[in-house]
Write a protein that holds these residues in place. Structure first.
Motif, PDB file in Angstrom:
ATOM      1  N   THR A  33       2.456  47.698  79.513  1.00 38.76           N
ATOM      2  CA  THR A  33       2.886  46.410  80.059  1.00 38.76           C
ATOM      3  C   THR A  33       1.868  45.890  81.063  1.00 38.76           C
ATOM      4  OG1 THR A  33       5.201  47.091  79.794  1.00 38.76           O
ATOM      5  CG2 THR A  33       4.764  45.187  81.216  1.00 38.76           C
ATOM      6  N   PHE A  34       1.404  46.766  81.932  1.00 36.61           N
ATOM      7  CA  PHE A  34       0.365  46.387  82.897  1.00 36.61           C
ATOM      8  C   PHE A  34      -0.868  45.863  82.162  1.00 36.61           C
ATOM      9  CE2 PHE A  34      -3.419  47.253  85.384  1.00 36.61           C
ATOM     10  CZ  PHE A  34      -3.066  46.855  86.667  1.00 36.61           C
ATOM     11  N   MET A  35      -1.293  46.558  81.124  1.00 37.33           N
ATOM     12  CA  MET A  35      -2.473  46.150  80.367  1.00 37.33           C
ATOM     13  C   MET A  35      -2.230  44.839  79.630  1.00 37.33           C
ATOM     14  SD  MET A  35      -4.698  48.249  81.230  1.00 37.33           S
ATOM     15  CE  MET A  35      -5.965  47.608  80.133  1.00 37.33           C
ATOM     16  N   HIS A  36      -1.005  44.617  79.190  1.00 39.86           N
ATOM     17  CA  HIS A  36      -0.673  43.363  78.510  1.00 39.86           C
ATOM     18  C   HIS A  36      -0.896  42.175  79.439  1.00 39.86           C
ATOM     19  CE1 HIS A  36       1.546  40.417  76.089  1.00 39.86           C
ATOM     20  NE2 HIS A  36       2.166  40.086  77.209  1.00 39.86           N
ATOM     21  N   PHE A  37      -0.364  42.261  80.651  1.00 43.16           N
ATOM     22  CA  PHE A  37      -0.510  41.149  81.589  1.00 43.16           C
ATOM     23  C   PHE A  37      -1.941  41.032  82.104  1.00 43.16           C
ATOM     24  CE2 PHE A  37       4.163  41.678  81.908  1.00 43.16           C
ATOM     25  CZ  PHE A  37       4.511  40.373  81.589  1.00 43.16           C
ATOM     26  N   ALA A  38      -2.620  42.158  82.272  1.00 41.43           N
ATOM     27  CA  ALA A  38      -4.025  42.110  82.673  1.00 41.43           C
ATOM     28  C   ALA A  38      -4.847  41.404  81.595  1.00 41.43           C
ATOM     29  CB  ALA A  38      -4.563  43.516  82.916  1.00 41.43           C
ATOM     30  N   GLY A  39      -4.486  41.630  80.338  1.00 36.59           N
ATOM     31  CA  GLY A  39      -5.183  40.993  79.231  1.00 36.59           C
ATOM     32  C   GLY A  39      -4.979  39.496  79.171  1.00 36.59           C
ATOM     33  N   LEU A  40      -3.938  39.010  79.826  1.00 35.68           N
ATOM     34  CA  LEU A  40      -3.701  37.567  79.891  1.00 35.68           C
ATOM     35  C   LEU A  40      -4.523  36.910  80.984  1.00 35.68           C
ATOM     36  CD1 LEU A  40       0.208  37.465  79.499  1.00 35.68           C
ATOM     37  CD2 LEU A  40      -1.521  37.087  77.730  1.00 35.68           C
ATOM     38  N   GLY A  41      -5.267  37.721  81.737  1.00 38.08           N
ATOM     39  CA  GLY A  41      -6.092  37.184  82.818  1.00 38.08           C
ATOM     40  C   GLY A  41      -5.368  37.114  84.148  1.00 38.08           C
ATOM     41  N   ILE A  42      -4.175  37.732  84.247  1.00 37.36           N
ATOM     42  CA  ILE A  42      -3.421  37.726  85.493  1.00 37.36           C
ATOM     43  C   ILE A  42      -4.037  38.735  86.462  1.00 37.36           C
ATOM     44  CG2 ILE A  42      -1.167  38.167  86.552  1.00 37.36           C
ATOM     45  CD1 ILE A  42       0.111  37.323  83.919  1.00 37.36           C
ATOM     46  N   ASN A  43      -4.267  38.310  87.690  1.00 36.56           N
ATOM     47  CA  ASN A  43      -4.833  39.193  88.707  1.00 36.56           C
ATOM     48  C   ASN A  43      -3.785  40.228  89.123  1.00 36.56           C
ATOM     49  OD1 ASN A  43      -6.101  40.415  90.854  1.00 36.56           O
ATOM     50  ND2 ASN A  43      -6.107  38.615  92.172  1.00 36.56           N
ATOM     51  N   LEU A  44      -4.072  41.498  88.891  1.00 32.93           N
ATOM     52  CA  LEU A  44      -3.143  42.579  89.231  1.00 32.93           C
ATOM     53  C   LEU A  44      -3.806  43.577  90.174  1.00 32.93           C
ATOM     54  CD1 LEU A  44      -1.721  43.241  85.652  1.00 32.93           C
ATOM     55  CD2 LEU A  44      -0.649  41.896  87.466  1.00 32.93           C
ATOM     56  N   SER A  45      -4.678  43.073  91.038  1.00 26.96           N
ATOM     57  CA  SER A  45      -5.494  43.951  91.864  1.00 26.96           C
ATOM     58  C   SER A  45      -4.837  44.412  93.153  1.00 26.96           C
ATOM     59  CB  SER A  45      -6.816  43.247  92.215  1.00 26.96           C
ATOM     60  OG  SER A  45      -6.569  42.053  92.949  1.00 26.96           O
ATOM     61  N   GLY A  46      -3.725  43.794  93.556  1.00 25.60           N
ATOM     62  CA  GLY A  46      -3.117  44.152  94.833  1.00 25.60           C
ATOM     63  C   GLY A  46      -1.601  44.165  94.779  1.00 25.60           C
ATOM     64  N   GLY A  47      -0.993  44.538  95.906  1.00 25.33           N
ATOM     65  CA  GLY A  47       0.456  44.659  95.971  1.00 25.33           C
ATOM     66  C   GLY A  47       1.194  43.373  95.674  1.00 25.33           C
ATOM     67  N   ASN A  48       0.704  42.259  96.200  1.00 30.92           N
ATOM     68  CA  ASN A  48       1.368  40.979  95.950  1.00 30.92           C
ATOM     69  C   ASN A  48       1.293  40.585  94.488  1.00 30.92           C
ATOM     70  OD1 ASN A  48       2.144  40.578  98.618  1.00 30.92           O
ATOM     71  ND2 ASN A  48       0.238  39.534  99.155  1.00 30.92           N
ATOM     72  N   GLN A  49       0.165  40.924  93.840  1.00 26.40           N
ATOM     73  CA  GLN A  49      -0.039  40.517  92.456  1.00 26.40           C
ATOM     74  C   GLN A  49       0.822  41.306  91.470  1.00 26.40           C
ATOM     75  OE1 GLN A  49      -2.600  41.082  94.602  1.00 26.40           O
ATOM     76  NE2 GLN A  49      -3.197  38.943  94.916  1.00 26.40           N
TER      77      GLN A  49
END
Length: 225
Positions: A33-49
């Motif tokens: 799931t994390f990789m799915h959203f990362a693949g959409l270009g969503i920034n997942l680099s921090g706690g807020n993201q």
């Protein structure tokens, strides 16, 4: 792996894996799931993201681990309830993805509408995506620069106006930006009361105009209602 009929917006199956350790069952996504959203270009680099992932998991009794996995552990006699809770977590994220996609599309359409009405009103070309630095040193990209006025086009949602207010306070706080003129165009067509309330808040730091009035200024007064 357990196959379900549920899919993400792009057609990918939601990931469901099960691990059995004695009397313990673990339903998990193996980080998919994390990789799915990362693949959409969503920034997942921090706690807020990644908060939306944690919130979805915790709401349904699962968890989002430090390894980037969504999982839920249970004893065998409660495996049915745990499986349902896990699937509910993933479906919550499918719904979130759909709402984000719709909002992104609506926002893009609105920004283009604003561009056309600004050009009709001011009778001049506009510069897109102007950049400016705030007092914190952060660089912001606004929507337009028209005759030296920086323009933000936003919805009437509180989250959108709060984000705009944060940007403007940071920008106006830098002494070098003391003469910078800004304009916020707020979409007041669906919820004029909310737009009015958010506009009053934003007017403390910037000029504000509703989309209805912008259309009037552009020469389409019948579009105000």
């Amino acid at each position: 792996m357990i196959e379900t009929p549920f899919r993400f917006q792009d057609g990918d199956h939601i990931p469901v894996y099960v691990e059995v350790r004695g009397n313990q069952y673990r339903f998990f996504d193996d980080g998919a799931t994390f990789m799915h959203f990362a693949g959409l270009g969503i920034n997942l680099s921090g706690g807020n993201q990644i908060r939306f992932l944690k919130n979805a998991a915790e709401t349904h009794g699962a968890c989002f681990t430090d390894q980037g996995e969504i999982e839920i552990w249970t004893e065998s006699e409660n495996s049915g309830k745990a499986f349902a809770a896990y699937v509910a977590t993933l479906l919550e994220l499918v719904r979130w993805e759909g709402e984000r996609k719709a909002t992104s599309h609506d926002t893009g359409v609105f920004v283009e509408e604003v561009a056309q009405y600004l050009m009709a009103w001011k009778r001049t070309e506009i510069k897109r995506d102007p950049k400016i630095t705030g007092i914190t040193g952060r660089e912001y990209v606004l929507d337009f620069d028209i005759d030296g006025t920086l323009v933000l086009a936003i919805s009437a949602h509180h989250q959108s106006s709060s984000s705009a207010l944060h940007k403007l306070i940071d920008i106006k706080g830098l002494p070098a930006n003391g003469e910078v003129q800004t304009l916020v165009v707020i979409d007041d067509r669906k919820d004029p009361d909310a737009a009015k309330a958010e506009g009053l808040l934003l007017s403390s730091v910037s000029k504000v105009i509703g989309m209805g009035q912008l259309r009037v200024n552009a020469g389409t007064p019948n579009a105000l209602m």
